[in-house]
Design an enzyme around this catalytic site. Structure first.
Site, PDB file in Angstrom:
ATOM      1  N   GLY A 164       5.441   3.800  -9.006  1.00 44.48           N
ATOM      2  CA  GLY A 164       6.089   2.498  -9.185  1.00 44.48           C
ATOM      3  C   GLY A 164       5.062   1.383  -9.129  1.00 44.48           C
ATOM      4  CG  HIS A 165       3.033   0.526  -5.433  1.00 43.45           C
ATOM      5  ND1 HIS A 165       3.258   1.579  -4.591  1.00 43.45           N
ATOM      6  CD2 HIS A 165       3.584  -0.557  -4.823  1.00 43.45           C
ATOM      7  CE1 HIS A 165       3.901   1.169  -3.507  1.00 43.45           C
ATOM      8  NE2 HIS A 165       4.125  -0.131  -3.626  1.00 43.45           N
TER       9      HIS A 165
ATOM     10  CG  LEU B 105      -1.144   1.739  -3.910  1.00 41.31           C
ATOM     11  CD1 LEU B 105      -2.326   1.410  -4.830  1.00 41.31           C
ATOM     12  CD2 LEU B 105      -0.198   0.546  -3.821  1.00 41.31           C
ATOM     13  CG  HIS B 106       5.284   4.626  -5.038  1.00 42.70           C
ATOM     14  ND1 HIS B 106       5.758   3.852  -6.070  1.00 42.70           N
ATOM     15  CD2 HIS B 106       5.747   4.057  -3.898  1.00 42.70           C
ATOM     16  CE1 HIS B 106       6.492   2.871  -5.585  1.00 42.70           C
ATOM     17  NE2 HIS B 106       6.489   2.966  -4.262  1.00 42.70           N
TER      18      HIS B 106
ATOM     19  CB  SER C  26       5.669   3.188   0.667  1.00 44.75           C
ATOM     20  OG  SER C  26       5.041   2.525  -0.411  1.00 44.75           O
TER      21      SER C  26
ATOM     22  N   GLY D  94       0.804  -1.215   0.000  1.00 44.04           N
ATOM     23  CA  GLY D  94       0.000   0.000   0.000  1.00 44.04           C
ATOM     24  C   GLY D  94       0.838   1.266   0.000  1.00 44.04           C
TER      25      GLY D  94
ATOM     26  CD  GLN E  64       9.637  -8.384  -2.562  1.00 43.57           C
ATOM     27  OE1 GLN E  64       9.529  -8.192  -1.363  1.00 43.57           O
ATOM     28  NE2 GLN E  64       9.006  -7.649  -3.450  1.00 43.57           N
TER      29      GLN E  64
ATOM     30  CE  LYS F  49      13.138   1.059  -3.778  1.00 45.95           C
ATOM     31  NZ  LYS F  49      12.152   0.762  -2.778  1.00 45.95           N
TER      32      LYS F  49
ATOM     33  CD  GLN G 238       7.059  -8.037   3.858  1.00 45.50           C
ATOM     34  OE1 GLN G 238       6.245  -8.831   3.389  1.00 45.50           O
ATOM     35  NE2 GLN G 238       7.606  -7.097   3.109  1.00 45.50           N
TER      36      GLN G 238
END
Ligand code: AMP
Length: 279
Positions: free
Chosen positions: A36-37, A33-34, A186, A31, A153, A149, A61
């Site tokens: 990128g999302h 959000l920017h 974020s 969440g 992951q 990014k 995490q």
């Protein structure tokens, strides 16, 4: 657009779509959000008939001294952005709905997770893999989109999908930056104006290292020293800077393409990550 808070409603909707032969792409996020999302959502849209965005600040995490409680949240705004992007469903679960009080099963990727962010955030990728597999199972998605990014992951999840025969195709989206080069995150919200300005040293350092690489330098220590010096001079505190292989995340010296120059650094209390691919 539907906003779904419980797992059963997600499963019901996904079964309905599956029965109609509609391909579902999932975009897992925490969440706030920017752009990128949003770029991930647009990529998902190009490859699927239905797009679901999950918004879940996954507690497993985060380490005990990390920013779980203060992680930025604004669900109303996120929902509005998803609606504007033509998202079909937002999954916004409660932590208690995702983890039973006696939850005791974990997915632990044991090779790629050890270095880089995994070294400074023990247990982080175990939490990531576990929640991502849960989200895949709950949503029944055929596709899922992740951003470069979080290069480590993405690799760890690729490995999990391969090793556990998870029937989900992964799509990777490029890292998106602000006009001045700061990687969208974020967590940028935490930065004061001065910290944000100083944090521009991250990408400047990465770019200078890339230029040095392109001009022929293959000495890993020398290439890492360039962003290290720039960031330190700007008042940043380095967590790690490493030059690794893009596939195995093993340290490379001398550097051989395809390589990944990845780093994490603190500006004030904010830990930022960034990377650049050297191909
Ligand atoms: P997060 O909400 O930070 O967990 O990120 C959710 C997804 O968005 C992950 O796959 C991230 O890699 C991706 N993402 C976050 N920031 C960016 C960015 N600046 N560019 C591309 N993808 C991003």
């Amino acid at each position: 657009m539907q906003t779904l808070r419980d797992i059963d409603s997600v499963s019901r909707l996904s079964q309905l779509w599956r029965a109609r032969n509609l391909r579902l792409a999932l975009v897992p996020t925490m969440g706030f959000l920017h752009e990128g999302h949003l770029s991930l959502i647009r990529l998902a849209r190009q490859h699927a008939d239905r797009v679901m965005v999950s918004i879940f600040v996954n507690p497993t995490q985060f380490g005990p001294n990390e920013d779980l409680a203060s992680y930025p949240r604004d669900f109303a705004r996120d929902e509005q952005l998803c609606r504007q992007e033509g998202v079909d469903a937002v999954f916004y679960p409660e932590p208690a709905g995702m983890y039973a009080a006696d939850h005791s099963t974990w997915v632990d990727e044991e090779s790629l997770s050890g270095g880089l962010c995994g070294a400074s955030r023990p247990g982080h990728f175990r939490g990531v893999c576990t929640v991502v597999l849960k989200l895949f199972n709950i949503s029944g998605c055929q596709l899922a989109v992740f951003g470069r990014k979080d290069a480590q992951q993405a690799l760890v999840i690729q490995r999990m999908v391969r090793d556990l025969n998870v029937p989900v195709r992964l799509l990777l989206a490029p890292l998106l930056r602000e006009a001045d080069g700061l990687a969208l995150s974020s967590r940028n919200k935490y930065l004061s104006l001065a910290e944000r300005q100083n944090a521009l040293s991250i990408y400047q350092g990465l770019q200078e290292a890339e230029a040095e690489y392109k001009s022929g330098c293959r000495d890993a220590a020398r290439l890492c020293e360039i962003p290290r010096r720039r960031i330190s001079q700007a008042g940043g505190r380095i967590d790690y800077i490493e030059l690794v292989s893009q596939d195995s995340l093993q340290a490379l010296d001398p550097v051989k393409a395809p390589a990944l120059l990845a780093l994490a650094a603190y500006f004030g209390k904010t830990r930022l990550i960034d990377n650049i691919f050297l191909d």
